[in-house]
Design an enzyme around this catalytic site. Structure first.
Site, PDB file in Angstrom:
ATOM      1  N   ILE A 118      91.004 -24.838 -31.669  1.00 20.08           N
ATOM      2  CA  ILE A 118      92.241 -24.210 -31.201  1.00 20.08           C
ATOM      3  C   ILE A 118      92.991 -25.216 -30.346  1.00 20.08           C
ATOM      4  O   ILE A 118      94.180 -25.432 -30.494  1.00 20.08           O
ATOM      5  CB  ILE A 118      91.963 -22.949 -30.348  1.00 20.08           C
ATOM      6  CG1 ILE A 118      91.160 -21.952 -31.153  1.00 20.08           C
ATOM      7  CG2 ILE A 118      93.254 -22.340 -29.860  1.00 20.08           C
ATOM      8  CD1 ILE A 118      90.496 -20.902 -30.297  1.00 20.08           C
TER       9      ILE A 118
ATOM     10  N   ALA B 249      98.182 -26.610 -32.457  1.00 17.09           N
ATOM     11  CA  ALA B 249      99.457 -26.553 -31.767  1.00 17.09           C
ATOM     12  C   ALA B 249      99.285 -25.964 -30.375  1.00 17.09           C
ATOM     13  O   ALA B 249     100.147 -26.091 -29.529  1.00 17.09           O
ATOM     14  CB  ALA B 249     100.424 -25.689 -32.561  1.00 17.09           C
ATOM     15  N   TYR B 250      98.141 -25.352 -30.165  1.00 11.85           N
ATOM     16  CA  TYR B 250      97.925 -24.706 -28.892  1.00 11.85           C
ATOM     17  C   TYR B 250      97.926 -25.704 -27.745  1.00 11.85           C
ATOM     18  O   TYR B 250      97.431 -26.816 -27.867  1.00 11.85           O
ATOM     19  CB  TYR B 250      96.595 -23.942 -28.897  1.00 11.85           C
ATOM     20  CG  TYR B 250      96.276 -23.465 -27.536  1.00 11.85           C
ATOM     21  CD1 TYR B 250      96.971 -22.393 -27.006  1.00 11.85           C
ATOM     22  CD2 TYR B 250      95.371 -24.155 -26.740  1.00 11.85           C
ATOM     23  CE1 TYR B 250      96.748 -21.985 -25.725  1.00 11.85           C
ATOM     24  CE2 TYR B 250      95.139 -23.749 -25.456  1.00 11.85           C
ATOM     25  CZ  TYR B 250      95.823 -22.663 -24.948  1.00 11.85           C
ATOM     26  OH  TYR B 250      95.614 -22.277 -23.666  1.00 11.85           O
ATOM     27  N   GLY B 251      98.436 -25.305 -26.648  1.00 11.75           N
ATOM     28  CA  GLY B 251      98.429 -26.180 -25.481  1.00 11.75           C
ATOM     29  C   GLY B 251      99.805 -26.699 -25.156  1.00 11.75           C
ATOM     30  O   GLY B 251     100.044 -27.204 -24.074  1.00 11.75           O
ATOM     31  N   THR B 252     100.698 -26.558 -26.131  1.00  8.15           N
ATOM     32  CA  THR B 252     102.066 -26.978 -25.857  1.00  8.15           C
ATOM     33  C   THR B 252     103.029 -25.848 -26.210  1.00  8.15           C
ATOM     34  O   THR B 252     102.698 -24.942 -26.955  1.00  8.15           O
ATOM     35  CB  THR B 252     102.459 -28.233 -26.671  1.00  8.15           C
ATOM     36  OG1 THR B 252     102.283 -27.919 -28.050  1.00  8.15           O
ATOM     37  CG2 THR B 252     101.624 -29.429 -26.293  1.00  8.15           C
TER      38      THR B 252
ATOM     39  N   ASP C 276     101.044  -3.942 -19.294  1.00  5.96           N
ATOM     40  CA  ASP C 276     100.284  -5.081 -18.782  1.00  5.96           C
ATOM     41  C   ASP C 276     101.121  -5.871 -17.788  1.00  5.96           C
ATOM     42  O   ASP C 276     101.191  -7.094 -17.853  1.00  5.96           O
ATOM     43  CB  ASP C 276      99.829  -5.954 -19.941  1.00  5.96           C
ATOM     44  CG  ASP C 276      98.754  -6.945 -19.512  1.00  5.96           C
ATOM     45  OD1 ASP C 276      98.067  -6.671 -18.508  1.00  5.96           O
ATOM     46  OD2 ASP C 276      98.622  -8.000 -20.157  1.00  5.96           O
TER      47      ASP C 276
END
Lengths: 297, 222
Positions: free
Chosen positions: A15, A19-22, A140
């Site tokens: 993960i 693309a995760y993390g940006t 939430d």
């Protein structure tokens, strides 16, 4: 054990590799405004996009038409077909630099002046009142979901389709924070708009304290922490749920100023109206806005 | 009088039995001709492509490949730590969200707490190949839903799951180290229906008679 560990950790690493993390953000050269993308990968079956998702998108788009100043602006919804099992829905939102969490972290030592708190809370409640009047529950609400612009404008985010847990959060217990969760949700009873008011109450206290009010580690722990402040509710107030009242030790309500020392008298009164156990007796967003706390000075 | 009642009931019963049959033939008329599903699918796909292309032009961004294109908007990729959590990508599986910090009750359907939702999220994050292996490891407990569990609800913490979450807690979130802390489900009364008993119940109902028990004698009278 080590083998098992690597087997289970591998996917998580992937993960991170993707693309995760940006986050993609852009500036409109013409208007100078910033937008940011939030993509949601929706799992589909043979019937395509789930009806609930279609409804959520429709709802989000309808909310946009009202252009409420205290709700984050959704500019567009773009769907791309990934595979038969997955459709990627990219939501184009206005970009706001910080959320209430960062805002509070940055606040200088003595904390926010009450005038500022009043303004933040009024805006938050106005956004909430708008959602509730359109029969939308946030469900939430927490400092991470409340954006604060550089001009101090509050914008509610993360409701509807946008409100989905992300990969990262799904794996860390931090995300499934129970800290702002209303007792009726913790007890798995029926719930409605009052759940958001409970969360607002927790946030209200946190704005003064600059640290969360109830930091439970599990549902039961969360409830215990709540009752340590508001007292164990009476038997007649307890909903008809499988978790019984006698699982909790008797507690009498403590003065709220013990936990939120800087709060004014009217503020404390409003806070208690929000942190009322019985959802039916809890103050509404509309009523809260009429509270003397917002009228004084 | 009781006779009349029986006759009336019988009549109603007959009507009830024949009614669906009659309507079925009525509603089966094909009003708009046959549907070419492949053609329809094709048309919808090309429509979606058209919409996607329009989106791409509007935002000068390739949403499929996640890559910016030249145009009105100056795109930049920023680290998610410098931007509110809200903007981070997410995964949607049904309507489910995680409610319990340690997944306990797997619901197969669209109900609230969802161990399976988490696992599916995991699975869908990963991509293709690993899905099968890790998915089967993680999801094996979801084969039986909460209803036909023979043991306590906390049995959802299977051996393959517990270490994953415990370790997570120890390493990444020392704040929430309460892996031994009480679960909400500890307070649920134990379900009396076991898997076996439910099965018996199910099979004991005569499969060919969907008519409720009370109506069976009437049927015999016919």
């Amino acid at each position: 054990m080590a083998q098992e560990c690597s087997l289970q950790y591998e996917p998580v690493a992937e993960i991170g590799g993707g693309a995760y993390g940006t986050v993609y953000k852009a500036r409109d050269k013409e208007s100078g405004q910033f937008v940011a993308l939030k993509s949601v990968r929706v799992q589909t079956d043979q019937n395509g996009l789930p009806l609930s998702t279609v409804r959520e998108v429709a709802l989000l788009k309808r909310m946009v038409l009202f252009d409420h100043p205290n709700v984050v602006k959704l500019m567009d919804v773009c769907a791309t077909l990934r595979t038969d099992q997955e459709t990627k829905v990219t939501l184009v939102f206005e970009h706001v630099d910080q959320d209430l969490r960062t805002y509070l972290d940055k606040a200088p030592a003595p904390g926010l002046p009450e005038g500022r708190i009043k303004d933040l809370m009024r805006q938050l409640l106005q956004g909430l009142e708008f959602l509730h009047s359109h029969l939308v529950l946030h469900r939430d609400l927490k400092p991470e979901n409340i954006l604060v612009t550089s001009r101090g404008q509050v914008k509610l985010a993360d409701f509807g389709l946008a409100r989905m847990y992300n990969c990262h959060m799904a794996l860390t217990p931090v995300v499934v924070t129970l800290w702002y969760r209303a007792p009726e949700v913790l007890l798995q009873s029926t719930y409605a708009t009052p759940v958001d008011i409970w969360s607002t109450g927790c946030i209200f206290a946190e704005v003064y304290r600059r640290k969360p009010l109830f930091c439970g580690e599990s549902e039961v722990d969360q409830l215990t922490k709540i009752f340590e402040v508001i007292g164990l509710p009476a038997e007649e107030e307890w909903p008809d749920v499988s978790i019984k009242r006698d699982n909790f030790s008797p507690q009498s309500p403590q003065p709220i100023t013990d936990f939120v020392p800087d709060i004014s008298e009217q503020g404390a009164a409003l806070l208690l109206d929000m942190l009322t156990f019985d959802p039916l007796k809890r103050i509404s967003a509309f009523k809260a806005l009429e509270h003397p706390f917002f009228q004084e000075d | 009088m009781s006779r009349l009642d029986i006759a009336g009931n019988l009549e109603r019963h007959v009507v009830r039995r024949t009614f669906p049959f009659l309507t079925r033939t009525g509603a089966c008329r094909n009003l708009f001709g046959p549907v070419d599903h492949d053609e329809l699918k094709c048309e919808l796909k090309s429509k979606l492509r058209e919409i996607s292309e329009r989106d791409q032009t509007r935002w000068n961004f390739n949403f499929d490949k996640d890559s910016p294109l030249p145009g009105e908007y100056e795109w930049q990729e920023v680290s998610s730590s410098s931007t509110p959590v809200f903007y981070q990508d997410s995964i949607q599986n049904g309507r489910t969200r995680i409610v319990l910090p340690i997944p306990v009750t797997p619901h197969k359907n669209n109900s609230a707490t969802s161990e399976c939702g988490l696992q599916n999220a995991l699975v869908s994050c990963i991509g293709e190949k690993d899905v099968v292996s890790s998915g089967s490891v993680l999801c094996h407990s979801s084969e039986s839903n909460q209803e036909n569990r023979s043991d306590t609800l906390n049995a959802g913490k299977t051996e393959s799951l517990t270490p994953l979450f415990r370790r997570q807690k120890k390493t990444s979130a020392p704040v929430l180290s309460g892996s031994t802390s009480t679960q909400i489900t500890d307070f649920f009364s134990k379900r009396k229906r076991t898997f076996e008993s439910k099965n018996i119940e199910r099979t004991s109902q005569h499969p060919t008679s969907p008519v409720p028990v009370e109506q069976t004698p009437r049927k015999r009278m016919r």
